[in-house]
Scaffold this motif. Structure first.
Motif, PDB file in Angstrom:
ATOM      1  N   SER A 216     -21.262 -48.205   9.254  1.00 16.06           N
ATOM      2  CA  SER A 216     -21.344 -49.621   9.223  1.00 16.06           C
ATOM      3  C   SER A 216     -21.953 -50.443  10.228  1.00 16.06           C
ATOM      4  CB  SER A 216     -19.612 -49.655   9.805  1.00 16.06           C
ATOM      5  OG  SER A 216     -18.784 -49.157   8.497  1.00 16.06           O
ATOM      6  N   VAL A 217     -22.253 -49.794  11.238  1.00 15.45           N
ATOM      7  CA  VAL A 217     -22.829 -50.737  12.481  1.00 15.45           C
ATOM      8  C   VAL A 217     -24.470 -50.752  11.856  1.00 15.45           C
ATOM      9  CG1 VAL A 217     -21.692 -50.225  14.453  1.00 15.45           C
ATOM     10  CG2 VAL A 217     -23.501 -48.706  13.942  1.00 15.45           C
ATOM     11  N   ARG A 218     -24.925 -49.788  11.038  1.00 13.28           N
ATOM     12  CA  ARG A 218     -26.313 -50.041  10.479  1.00 13.28           C
ATOM     13  C   ARG A 218     -26.210 -50.896   9.404  1.00 13.28           C
ATOM     14  NH1 ARG A 218     -29.520 -45.041  10.711  1.00 13.28           N
ATOM     15  NH2 ARG A 218     -30.171 -45.650   8.758  1.00 13.28           N
TER      16      ARG A 218
ATOM     17  N   ALA B 249     -25.066 -45.602  17.871  1.00 15.53           N
ATOM     18  CA  ALA B 249     -25.994 -45.884  16.291  1.00 15.53           C
ATOM     19  C   ALA B 249     -26.349 -47.117  16.230  1.00 15.53           C
ATOM     20  CB  ALA B 249     -24.764 -45.752  15.301  1.00 15.53           C
ATOM     21  N   LYS B 250     -25.637 -48.083  16.785  1.00 17.89           N
ATOM     22  CA  LYS B 250     -26.165 -49.533  16.669  1.00 17.89           C
ATOM     23  C   LYS B 250     -27.393 -49.609  17.230  1.00 17.89           C
ATOM     24  CE  LYS B 250     -24.509 -54.249  17.083  1.00 17.89           C
ATOM     25  NZ  LYS B 250     -23.329 -55.297  17.355  1.00 17.89           N
TER      26      LYS B 250
ATOM     27  N   VAL C 259     -17.703 -52.915  14.415  1.00 17.98           N
ATOM     28  CA  VAL C 259     -16.731 -51.977  14.600  1.00 17.98           C
ATOM     29  C   VAL C 259     -15.795 -52.349  15.850  1.00 17.98           C
ATOM     30  CG1 VAL C 259     -16.297 -49.617  15.249  1.00 17.98           C
ATOM     31  CG2 VAL C 259     -18.349 -50.139  13.631  1.00 17.98           C
TER      32      VAL C 259
ATOM     33  N   TYR D 240     -11.091 -53.073  12.776  1.00 19.73           N
ATOM     34  CA  TYR D 240     -12.196 -52.042  11.554  1.00 19.73           C
ATOM     35  C   TYR D 240     -11.633 -50.745  11.932  1.00 19.73           C
ATOM     36  CZ  TYR D 240     -16.004 -49.122  10.087  1.00 19.73           C
ATOM     37  OH  TYR D 240     -16.867 -48.013   9.584  1.00 19.73           O
TER      38      TYR D 240
ATOM     39  N   ALA E 191     -20.412 -45.702  17.630  1.00 18.73           N
ATOM     40  CA  ALA E 191     -20.906 -46.701  17.031  1.00 18.73           C
ATOM     41  C   ALA E 191     -21.966 -47.444  17.791  1.00 18.73           C
ATOM     42  CB  ALA E 191     -19.562 -47.600  16.859  1.00 18.73           C
TER      43      ALA E 191
ATOM     44  N   VAL F 116     -18.518 -45.002  10.772  1.00 15.55           N
ATOM     45  CA  VAL F 116     -18.646 -45.955  12.032  1.00 15.55           C
ATOM     46  C   VAL F 116     -20.411 -46.198  12.180  1.00 15.55           C
ATOM     47  CG1 VAL F 116     -16.630 -46.089  13.119  1.00 15.55           C
ATOM     48  CG2 VAL F 116     -18.560 -44.391  13.759  1.00 15.55           C
ATOM     49  N   THR F 117     -21.004 -45.030  12.120  1.00 18.36           N
ATOM     50  CA  THR F 117     -22.406 -45.119  11.950  1.00 18.36           C
ATOM     51  C   THR F 117     -22.889 -45.943  10.976  1.00 18.36           C
ATOM     52  OG1 THR F 117     -22.184 -42.828  12.991  1.00 18.36           O
ATOM     53  CG2 THR F 117     -24.485 -43.423  12.245  1.00 18.36           C
TER      54      THR F 117
ATOM     55  N   LEU G 278     -15.074 -43.252  18.614  1.00 22.45           N
ATOM     56  CA  LEU G 278     -15.642 -43.938  17.508  1.00 22.45           C
ATOM     57  C   LEU G 278     -16.674 -45.159  17.980  1.00 22.45           C
ATOM     58  CD1 LEU G 278     -13.139 -43.332  14.574  1.00 22.45           C
ATOM     59  CD2 LEU G 278     -15.465 -42.158  14.772  1.00 22.45           C
ATOM     60  N   ARG G 279     -15.722 -45.893  18.940  1.00 19.08           N
ATOM     61  CA  ARG G 279     -16.521 -47.165  19.652  1.00 19.08           C
ATOM     62  C   ARG G 279     -17.838 -46.720  20.080  1.00 19.08           C
ATOM     63  NH1 ARG G 279     -11.196 -47.926  21.400  1.00 19.08           N
ATOM     64  NH2 ARG G 279     -10.109 -49.785  20.224  1.00 19.08           N
TER      65      ARG G 279
END
Lengths: 238, 573
Positions: free
Chosen positions: B500-502, B317-318, B507, B511, B314, B497-498, B310-311
């Motif tokens: 959230s960073v958007r 995605a960020k 994260v 989190y 993320a 997580v995707t 997930l890290r």
């Protein structure tokens, strides 16, 4: 002393309520807000899709513009209270999915009882095929004097006034798709079955259409990689 | 237009502008709706009705009813004879991908079956969404109005099984010498049990019996804009690794001061889009040898490897290198517009992929020419690839009348005949589930054709071959009551997580700890360990501003009242 205390208490409560309400943004601020930002709006229900799986999708508007609230968590009982005109406040994230700007991941939804508002459809017939149409996204719109054009199914030589699903693969109760033209341009409109099911007047009206009919239409200007109006009313052209 | 939540590919059509042909969306699998239903909302000021809880309660009610007061439906036993003098009317709930050819194949199959069995009438109800079938079945279990035959997933059947003899175990029927697979009194040439691909049949066996027949199988594929990969200076390997995909995806995020991406000259580029994030998480964990669940239903997904993944997700995605269907839209739309380089979707969505795709969802003027390559999903170890096996199965529901069940079984069995199997498999990148169909000359001709027309669309044929060549490398996840919810949770972790960073959220470890707690609670993943899924002690996050203000005012009011009372008492003294 008692009067002072009562006044202080009233002030505290009033300030608290103001703190809760001041988060709502105007339609202009909603439009200006960045995607993926959390916003609170106050608006009025114009219609909603059928409740399912603990959620309801709402078409909403205020006096300045329109909103689409995607899958508001809601009990079936509460969904029944969402009649056209119902005022509400909602907090969610402004999102875009395939071009449709919507409020999604709703974390707070509250019905307000102070007033009601139902928008009048805006005639956008002249905007069909033009870039300006996107400015009317989600609004209740009207199309006047459209002619029903034939729809076809791949591998089938017959012509139809409408299809169940976009390729004719559906059956009674599914979305209806039909073609209409104006000034030599042809467009495909949809009766979204979750918004207007098979028992509604518009669903039945579309099923009664014939190629060549000239009709007026109303609906909500949904967007999917382009305008994709969800039709809610069809009548013979005036 | 509706956004569905299922594995395969379907679209609605939309407003068709002059000179364009924009088939608007709809369907396909793990639909956006599931994410939104699954989002844990710590700041909510109202309680979210939890539909799955309702399902569980309904099923619990069914179980209790069976135990107290009503005699539960008895188990099915194969009748000695099939009473052909009687007439039967059976219902078949069928899933299609909003695909006219598929519905025509169903109709043709029903007509063919009814011609052989004139005393059996099959009434079909069409669905385009597995989730709808699932919910409708649950509702109808409570009223004893389930269909007779239903296209479904084993995960869903596991939930149906919490009812009382709701689903018919098929082992006895399959092995019946007269009415079983290849039975002497079956009026069509179906496969024998041994002719069903063993791996696919095994996927339908759980809880001590075989509860379904496989109908079609697919896997996921990586559809690649090879032209852009090479333009970025990379050579596309035969087996793409996660490291490769992340590296190229990051390279593709470079843009100029005006926001135009270097690789495509457009203002939109999402280099890597994954359609079904539940599959993404499941396959990543499997490839890493990390826990997901045990066969008996112990939940293992909330582990350190999952956090590491997930890290990683993320971070990408960020940077804009990664997104999902639920957040952005169909991978095919971006791929075909030159706005995506790596699109992972079902092999059963292959006809939408590529510049020359027979099915398109975007305006022709938006399509970019590029070479489409089909690869297996990204791997950790290219020498030992692992990929998900998925696709529809059919189950038979129990009824009071065993003759009706037998009639239903005969129809279910008919769906495995070559005509049905081969025709349906050709509609998308599916493969037939029987060796009999896979080895049929007409099917082999189809697979090896270079005609290049819509039926023989090369990307679709490559996708089908991908599964045929890698059947031994496929796997499925354990099936148990709750496995469907676990699958949803797997995808929701990535979606969360995707998103959230958007949304500019951080994260980090805190989190992820909270995400795990929330996910365990929302998806009731802690039930297996005896904790109540509804009373998780997890941190619910900070209170919303309005609630803080309200609580503050109440506190202030109490303080003032207390002060007033003290002052009054002091005055009296």
């Amino acid at each position: 002393m008692k009067k002072i205390l009562a006044a202080v208490l009233a002030l505290i409560v009033a300030l608290s309520l103001c703190a809760m309400a001041e988060e709502a943004v105007s339609y202009a601020d909603y439009v200006a807000a960045d995607l993926d930002s959390e916003v609170t709006i106050t608006a009025y229900v114009q219609a909603h899709q059928s409740w399912w799986d603990g959620k309801v999708t709402i078409y909403a508007a205020d006096q300045d513009g329109a909103y689409f609230l995607y899958e508001v968590p809601c009990s079936e009982e509460d969904a029944e209270k969402l009649v056209p005109g119902t005022k509400f406040t909602a907090t969610g994230f402004k999102s875009e999915w395939s071009g449709e700007v919507e409020l999604a991941d709703i974390s707070n939804f509250e019905i307000l009882d102070d007033d009601t508002f139902v928008s009048e459809p805006v005639d956008v017939t002249d905007l069909l095929g033009k870039d300006e149409l996107i400015e009317k996204m989600n609004q209740k719109v009207a199309f006047k004097g459209m002619t029903v054009e034939p729809s076809t199914i791949e591998g089938d030589e017959n012509e139809y006034a409408f299809l169940f699903n976009w390729d004719g693969s559906g059956e009674e109760g599914n979305d209806l798709y039909f073609n209409v033209s104006k000034d030599g341009q042809t467009f495909t409109f949809t009766v979204e079955s979750y918004l207007c099911g098979q028992d509604t007047d518009v669903y039945k009206a579309v099923e009664m259409l014939n190629v060549g009919d000239v009709i007026d239409l109303e609906g909500f200007l949904y967007w999917y990689n382009g305008a994709n109006p969800h039709i809610t009313a069809v009548t013979a052209a005036e | 237009m509706t956004r569905y939540n299922e594995e395969l590919g379907m679209r609605n059509e939309e407003l068709r502008m002059p000179g364009s042909n924009r088939a608007a969306d709809s369907q396909r699998k793990k639909w956006k709706s599931k994410l939104c239903a699954a989002q844990f909302i710590p700041h909510s000021s109202f309680l979210i009705p939890h539909f799955r809880l309702c399902l569980v309660l309904v099923l619990a009610a069914i179980c209790l009813t069976a135990c107290h007061g009503r005699q539960g439906r008895s188990g099915f036993e194969v009748p000695a004879e099939f009473d052909a003098a009687r007439t039967y009317e059976i219902t078949f709930w069928a899933k299609n991908d909003t695909n006219k050819t598929q519905t025509d194949i169903y109709k043709k199959a029903i007509a063919g079956f009814e011609a052989l069995y004139p005393n059996i009438t099959v009434n079909m109800k069409l669905y385009t969404d597995y989730g709808r079938i699932y919910n409708d079945v649950i509702t109808n279990i409570a009223t004893n109005t389930t269909p007779n035959v239903c296209v479904t997933y084993p995960d869903h059947i596991a939930t149906y099984l919490t009812g009382d003899n709701v689903v018919v175990p098929l082992d006895g029927l399959m092995d019946d010498a007269r009415f079983g697979l290849g039975g002497s009194e079956v009026r069509f040439e179906g496969p024998t049990r041994g002719e069903i691909i063993p791996q696919f049949l095994d996927e339908c066996a759980f809880s001590g019996a075989t509860y379904a027949l496989p109908y079609m199988r697919s896997t996921e594929a990586l559809y690649v804009n090879k032209t852009y990969v090479e333009a970025l200076g990379y050579e596309l390997p035969d087996v793409v690794t996660w490291d490769f995909i992340w590296e190229v995806a990051e390279a593709a995020t470079k843009k100029d001061a005006d926001g135009v991406f270097a690789v495509n000259g457009q203002k939109v580029m999402i280099p890597f889009i994954y359609k079904s994030t539940d599959n993404m998480m499941i396959q990543m964990l499997r490839q890493l040898g990390a826990g997901y669940s045990t066969d008996s239903g112990e939940i293992l997904i909330l582990n350190d490897t999952t956090k590491d993944l997930l890290r990683q997700i993320a971070a990408h995605a960020k940077s804009g290198a990664f997104s999902t269907f639920k957040i952005s839209s169909y991978p095919a739309n971006f791929l075909n517009a030159g706005q995506c380089i790596f699109a992972v979707d079902s092999t059963a969505g292959a006809t939408w992929m590529g510049s020359d795709a027979p099915l398109l969802d975007i305006a022709p003027e938006n399509i970019v020419r590029f070479e489409t390559a089909v690869r297996m999903v990204p791997q950790v170890d290219p020498e030992h690839p692992q990929m998900i096996s998925q696709g529809p199965s059919v189950c038979v529901f129990n009824k009071e009348d065993p003759q009706e069940v037998l009639a239903s079984w005969l129809f279910a069995q008919y769906l495995l005949t070559n005509d049905v199997q081969i025709a349906y498999a050709q509609t998308e990148g599916y493969v037939p589930v029987t060796q009999k169909a896979q080895g049929d000359a007409s099917y082999l001709d189809y697979l090896n054709s270079d005609a290049g027309d819509a039926l023989h669309y090369p990307v679709k044929l490559q996708a089908a071959k991908l599964l045929l060549d890698n059947t031994q490398n496929t796997f499925t996840t354990p099936v148990f009551n709750g496995s469907a919810s676990l699958r949803d949770a797997a995808g929701a972790l990535i979606e969360s997580v995707t998103k959230s960073v958007r949304r500019k959220q951080t994260v980090d470890d805190a989190y992820l700890d909270k995400l795990f707690d929330d996910t365990a609670s929302l998806y009731r993943l802690n039930q297996a360990s005896g904790r109540s899924g509804m009373t998780s002690g997890g941190d619910l996050g900070p209170l919303p501003t309005g609630a803080k203000a309200l609580l503050g005012s109440l506190l202030a009011a109490w303080v003032l009242l207390a002060a007033y009372a003290i002052a009054g008492r002091a005055k009296r003294k």
